[in-house]
Design a protein around this motif. Structure first.
Motif, PDB file in Angstrom:
ATOM      1  N   SER A 166       0.835  -1.199   0.000  1.00  0.00           N
ATOM      2  CA  SER A 166       0.000   0.000   0.000  1.00  0.00           C
ATOM      3  C   SER A 166       0.873   1.253   0.000  1.00  0.00           C
ATOM      4  O   SER A 166       2.050   1.219   0.339  1.00  0.00           O
ATOM      5  N   SER A 167       0.271   2.345  -0.380  1.00  0.00           N
ATOM      6  CA  SER A 167       1.034   3.597  -0.461  1.00  0.00           C
ATOM      7  C   SER A 167       1.531   4.035   0.909  1.00  0.00           C
ATOM      8  O   SER A 167       2.598   4.642   1.017  1.00  0.00           O
ATOM      9  N   THR A 168       0.790   3.710   1.968  1.00  0.00           N
ATOM     10  CA  THR A 168       1.226   4.086   3.310  1.00  0.00           C
ATOM     11  C   THR A 168       2.513   3.378   3.682  1.00  0.00           C
ATOM     12  O   THR A 168       3.461   3.997   4.173  1.00  0.00           O
ATOM     13  N   PHE A 169       2.577   2.080   3.441  1.00  0.00           N
ATOM     14  CA  PHE A 169       3.796   1.335   3.752  1.00  0.00           C
ATOM     15  C   PHE A 169       4.965   1.826   2.916  1.00  0.00           C
ATOM     16  O   PHE A 169       6.081   1.969   3.415  1.00  0.00           O
ATOM     17  N   LYS A 170       4.717   2.099   1.659  1.00  0.00           N
ATOM     18  CA  LYS A 170       5.795   2.579   0.785  1.00  0.00           C
ATOM     19  C   LYS A 170       6.289   3.951   1.223  1.00  0.00           C
ATOM     20  O   LYS A 170       7.491   4.223   1.209  1.00  0.00           O
ATOM     21  N   THR A 171       5.377   4.823   1.612  1.00  0.00           N
ATOM     22  CA  THR A 171       5.762   6.151   2.075  1.00  0.00           C
ATOM     23  C   THR A 171       6.566   6.063   3.364  1.00  0.00           C
ATOM     24  O   THR A 171       7.578   6.753   3.526  1.00  0.00           O
ATOM     25  N   LEU A 172       6.118   5.212   4.289  1.00  0.00           N
ATOM     26  CA  LEU A 172       6.860   5.030   5.537  1.00  0.00           C
ATOM     27  C   LEU A 172       8.246   4.449   5.273  1.00  0.00           C
ATOM     28  O   LEU A 172       9.235   4.855   5.890  1.00  0.00           O
ATOM     29  N   GLU A 173       8.329   3.521   4.337  1.00  0.00           N
ATOM     30  CA  GLU A 173       9.611   2.916   3.987  1.00  0.00           C
ATOM     31  C   GLU A 173      10.564   3.965   3.412  1.00  0.00           C
ATOM     32  O   GLU A 173      11.737   4.022   3.771  1.00  0.00           O
ATOM     33  N   ARG A 174      10.059   4.824   2.529  1.00  0.00           N
ATOM     34  CA  ARG A 174      10.898   5.882   1.958  1.00  0.00           C
ATOM     35  C   ARG A 174      11.332   6.873   3.027  1.00  0.00           C
ATOM     36  O   ARG A 174      12.459   7.361   3.012  1.00  0.00           O
ATOM     37  N   GLY A 175      10.433   7.174   3.951  1.00  0.00           N
ATOM     38  CA  GLY A 175      10.782   8.080   5.045  1.00  0.00           C
ATOM     39  C   GLY A 175      11.869   7.515   5.934  1.00  0.00           C
ATOM     40  O   GLY A 175      12.797   8.223   6.339  1.00  0.00           O
ATOM     41  N   LEU A 176      11.764   6.220   6.238  1.00  0.00           N
ATOM     42  CA  LEU A 176      12.791   5.566   7.049  1.00  0.00           C
ATOM     43  C   LEU A 176      14.132   5.527   6.324  1.00  0.00           C
ATOM     44  O   LEU A 176      15.182   5.731   6.940  1.00  0.00           O
ATOM     45  N   ALA A 177      14.096   5.274   5.023  1.00  0.00           N
ATOM     46  CA  ALA A 177      15.333   5.261   4.239  1.00  0.00           C
ATOM     47  C   ALA A 177      15.979   6.646   4.235  1.00  0.00           C
ATOM     48  O   ALA A 177      17.203   6.784   4.362  1.00  0.00           O
ATOM     49  N   GLY A 178      15.175   7.684   4.098  1.00  0.00           N
ATOM     50  CA  GLY A 178      15.691   9.052   4.133  1.00  0.00           C
ATOM     51  C   GLY A 178      16.279   9.402   5.491  1.00  0.00           C
ATOM     52  O   GLY A 178      17.332  10.045   5.575  1.00  0.00           O
ATOM     53  N   ALA A 179      15.614   8.964   6.564  1.00  0.00           N
ATOM     54  CA  ALA A 179      16.123   9.213   7.911  1.00  0.00           C
ATOM     55  C   ALA A 179      17.449   8.489   8.124  1.00  0.00           C
ATOM     56  O   ALA A 179      18.346   9.005   8.798  1.00  0.00           O
ATOM     57  N   GLN A 180      17.585   7.313   7.522  1.00  0.00           N
ATOM     58  CA  GLN A 180      18.835   6.574   7.645  1.00  0.00           C
ATOM     59  C   GLN A 180      19.980   7.303   6.942  1.00  0.00           C
ATOM     60  O   GLN A 180      21.081   7.403   7.487  1.00  0.00           O
ATOM     61  N   VAL A 181      19.720   7.819   5.758  1.00  0.00           N
ATOM     62  CA  VAL A 181      20.756   8.571   5.031  1.00  0.00           C
ATOM     63  C   VAL A 181      21.160   9.802   5.828  1.00  0.00           C
ATOM     64  O   VAL A 181      22.351  10.114   5.969  1.00  0.00           O
ATOM     65  N   ARG A 182      20.174  10.499   6.378  1.00  0.00           N
ATOM     66  CA  ARG A 182      20.469  11.692   7.185  1.00  0.00           C
ATOM     67  C   ARG A 182      21.257  11.303   8.442  1.00  0.00           C
ATOM     68  O   ARG A 182      22.204  11.984   8.828  1.00  0.00           O
ATOM     69  N   GLN A 183      20.883  10.192   9.070  1.00  0.00           N
ATOM     70  CA  GLN A 183      21.586   9.716  10.263  1.00  0.00           C
ATOM     71  C   GLN A 183      23.056   9.422   9.945  1.00  0.00           C
ATOM     72  O   GLN A 183      23.941   9.782  10.719  1.00  0.00           O
ATOM     73  N   ASN A 184      23.305   8.783   8.804  1.00  0.00           N
ATOM     74  CA  ASN A 184      24.681   8.473   8.416  1.00  0.00           C
ATOM     75  C   ASN A 184      25.500   9.741   8.214  1.00  0.00           C
ATOM     76  O   ASN A 184      26.661   9.812   8.635  1.00  0.00           O
ATOM     77  N   ALA A 185      24.921  10.739   7.564  1.00  0.00           N
ATOM     78  CA  ALA A 185      25.646  11.992   7.330  1.00  0.00           C
ATOM     79  C   ALA A 185      25.945  12.710   8.642  1.00  0.00           C
ATOM     80  O   ALA A 185      27.069  13.197   8.857  1.00  0.00           O
ATOM     81  N   ILE A 186      24.965  12.759   9.529  1.00  0.00           N
ATOM     82  CA  ILE A 186      25.174  13.418  10.829  1.00  0.00           C
ATOM     83  C   ILE A 186      26.232  12.671  11.633  1.00  0.00           C
ATOM     84  O   ILE A 186      27.107  13.285  12.254  1.00  0.00           O
ATOM     85  N   SER A 187      26.174  11.339  11.613  1.00  0.00           N
ATOM     86  CA  SER A 187      27.152  10.537  12.349  1.00  0.00           C
ATOM     87  C   SER A 187      28.562  10.766  11.819  1.00  0.00           C
ATOM     88  O   SER A 187      29.517  10.853  12.601  1.00  0.00           O
ATOM     89  N   GLN A 188      28.707  10.861  10.505  1.00  0.00           N
ATOM     90  CA  GLN A 188      30.024  11.151   9.927  1.00  0.00           C
ATOM     91  C   GLN A 188      30.527  12.513  10.374  1.00  0.00           C
ATOM     92  O   GLN A 188      31.708  12.674  10.694  1.00  0.00           O
ATOM     93  N   ASN A 189      29.627  13.487  10.402  1.00  0.00           N
ATOM     94  CA  ASN A 189      30.026  14.827  10.829  1.00  0.00           C
ATOM     95  C   ASN A 189      30.498  14.822  12.282  1.00  0.00           C
ATOM     96  O   ASN A 189      31.515  15.423  12.616  1.00  0.00           O
ATOM     97  N   ILE A 190      29.744  14.145  13.147  1.00  0.00           N
ATOM     98  CA  ILE A 190      30.110  14.096  14.567  1.00  0.00           C
ATOM     99  C   ILE A 190      31.429  13.345  14.752  1.00  0.00           C
ATOM    100  O   ILE A 190      32.291  13.764  15.526  1.00  0.00           O
TER     101      ILE A 190
END
Length: 132
Positions: free
Chosen positions: A6-30
């Protein structure tokens, strides 16, 4: 019947993937806060939204002429390096206070997505059990 497509699951999955990419960048910076000449990285999704808004006539394959026209937007992420500033004498531009604030903000966002995903699974579990 596709329970997880469903579109809800796909949207949540994309959001989690985006949060993971952001988390990796922030972790590298720290992790590189004291590395000489390291430049802070930043994840940007804004350009994807701007591209979608700038194209007024979005096209897609439609199975019926009565369906609305739409587009499947690409979920592209831009990891940008900020080279315009220097906070430390060694050429490093990581602002640890900003990074810690962004880390907390991203964690709240991630937790909200996980809570929503858990709610969807709880709803499915209720249906499977027959409402009990």
């Amino acid at each position: 019947m596709d329970l997880f497509g469903s579109s809800t699951f796909k949207t949540l999955e994309r959001g989690l993937a985006g949060a993971q990419v952001r988390q990796n960048a922030i972790s590298q910076n720290i992790a590189n806060v004291d590395t000489p000449n390291y430049k802070a990285k930043q994840v940007s999704f804004k350009h994807t939204l701007n591209d979608a808004m700038n194209h007024s006539a979005l096209k897609a394959n439609r199975t019926n002429d009565h369906h609305y026209e739409f587009s499947r937007a690409k979920n592209s992420v831009a990891i940008e390096t900020n080279r315009s500033t220097m906070y430390n004498h060694n050429g490093n531009n990581v602002d640890i206070d900003l990074e810690m604030a962004e880390l907390a903000k991203n964690q709240i966002y991630y937790n909200a997505l996980i809570d929503r995903l858990n709610g969807r699974f709880t709803s499915l579990q209720t249906v499977i059990r027959g409402g009990n």
